[in-house]
Design a protein around this motif. Structure first.
Motif, short mmCIF file in Angstrom:
data_model
loop_
_atom_site.label_atom_id
_atom_site.label_comp_id
_atom_site.label_asym_id
_atom_site.label_seq_id
_atom_site.Cartn_x
_atom_site.Cartn_y
_atom_site.Cartn_z
N LYS A 83 8.68 3.40 10.43
CA LYS A 83 7.33 3.82 10.06
C LYS A 83 6.51 2.58 9.74
CE LYS A 83 8.61 6.40 6.64
NZ LYS A 83 8.69 7.28 5.48
N ARG A 85 4.08 0.33 7.69
CA ARG A 85 3.75 0.33 6.26
C ARG A 85 2.29 0.70 6.07
NH1 ARG A 85 6.29 -3.87 2.25
NH2 ARG A 85 8.00 -2.48 1.84
N LYS A 86 2.06 1.53 5.10
CA LYS A 86 0.69 1.89 4.75
C LYS A 86 0.10 0.75 3.91
CE LYS A 86 1.10 6.15 6.25
NZ LYS A 86 0.28 6.86 7.18
N THR A 87 -1.19 0.52 4.10
CA THR A 87 -1.89 -0.53 3.37
C THR A 87 -3.18 0.03 2.80
OG1 THR A 87 -3.17 -1.26 5.29
CG2 THR A 87 -1.00 -2.29 4.97
N ALA A 89 -5.98 -1.03 3.56
CA ALA A 89 -6.89 -0.95 4.71
C ALA A 89 -6.71 0.38 5.44
CB ALA A 89 -6.65 -2.11 5.66
N SER A 90 -5.48 0.88 5.51
CA SER A 90 -5.28 2.17 6.19
C SER A 90 -5.91 3.31 5.39
CB SER A 90 -3.79 2.43 6.45
OG SER A 90 -3.06 2.54 5.26
N LEU A 91 -5.99 3.16 4.08
CA LEU A 91 -6.68 4.17 3.26
C LEU A 91 -8.18 4.18 3.55
CD1 LEU A 91 -5.06 3.89 -0.29
CD2 LEU A 91 -4.67 5.64 1.45
N ALA A 93 -9.55 3.88 6.25
CA ALA A 93 -9.81 4.60 7.51
C ALA A 93 -9.78 6.12 7.33
CB ALA A 93 -8.78 4.19 8.55
N LEU A 94 -9.30 6.60 6.19
CA LEU A 94 -9.26 8.05 5.96
C LEU A 94 -10.66 8.59 5.73
CD1 LEU A 94 -6.20 8.50 3.58
CD2 LEU A 94 -6.35 9.11 5.98
N GLU A 112 -1.29 9.84 1.07
CA GLU A 112 -1.31 8.55 1.77
C GLU A 112 -1.26 7.40 0.77
OE1 GLU A 112 -1.46 7.79 5.19
OE2 GLU A 112 -1.03 9.92 5.49
N VAL A 116 1.38 3.50 -0.24
CA VAL A 116 0.92 2.11 -0.21
C VAL A 116 1.56 1.36 -1.37
CG1 VAL A 116 -1.08 0.56 -0.34
CG2 VAL A 116 -1.29 2.78 0.82
#
Length: 152
Positions: A83, A85-87, A89-91, A93-94, A112, A116
């Protein structure tokens, strides 16, 4: 088998999910019973199925001495199933989707955010604020000026 050891129900690993998750699941479930590293090495192949069992059958005999070596060999081979890794930055994009309630979006966001590692509270607050469509919510948050999601 260690004295008093009861066989656990360990999920089979077929190579299509994160190999690190499987290694940690096996290690944690087995260590509850205190088996030796040698026992872990002998038991681990019983958790493999499909492509992972084929991978194991192609290993040179006696080439694995520790459970850690299983991980060092398994993970690179099934790296594509890891998987990402969530960061923070990925939050960012939500986004709240059309027709999605604020409660549902916040719940999805929180799930989510929990993935992180070492998430800075202000980054989480900013990401949530950016993802919400409701101007009313934004104004309510702006009036309170919270430093984190935990602030009332």
């Amino acid at each position: 088998m260690p004295r008093g050891f009861k066989m656990l129900s360990i999920p089979q690993y077929d190579g299509t999910t994160d190999p690190m998750d499987h290694l940690e699941t096996v290690r944690n479930l087995m260590l509850l019973h205190g088996p030796s590293d040698g026992f872990l090495c002998r038991a681990f192949p019983t958790t493999l199925t499909g492509a992972t069992r084929d991978w194991y059958s192609r290993l040179k005999p006696n080439s694995i001495d520790t459970f850690e070596e299983f991980g060092e060999n398994l993970v690179p081979h099934f790296m594509s199933s890891r998987k990402p890794r969530k960061t923070a930055a990925s939050l960012m994009a939500l986004r709240q989707e059309d027709g999605e309630s604020l409660k549902t979006f916040v719940s999805r966001f929180n799930k989510e955010a929990l993935q992180v590692p070492n998430l800075d509270p202000s980054a989480a607050t900013n990401a949530l604020f950016a993802g919400v469509k409701s101007n009313e919510f934004r104004w309510a948050v702006a009036r309170r000026n919270p430093r984190s999601l935990a602030d009332p």
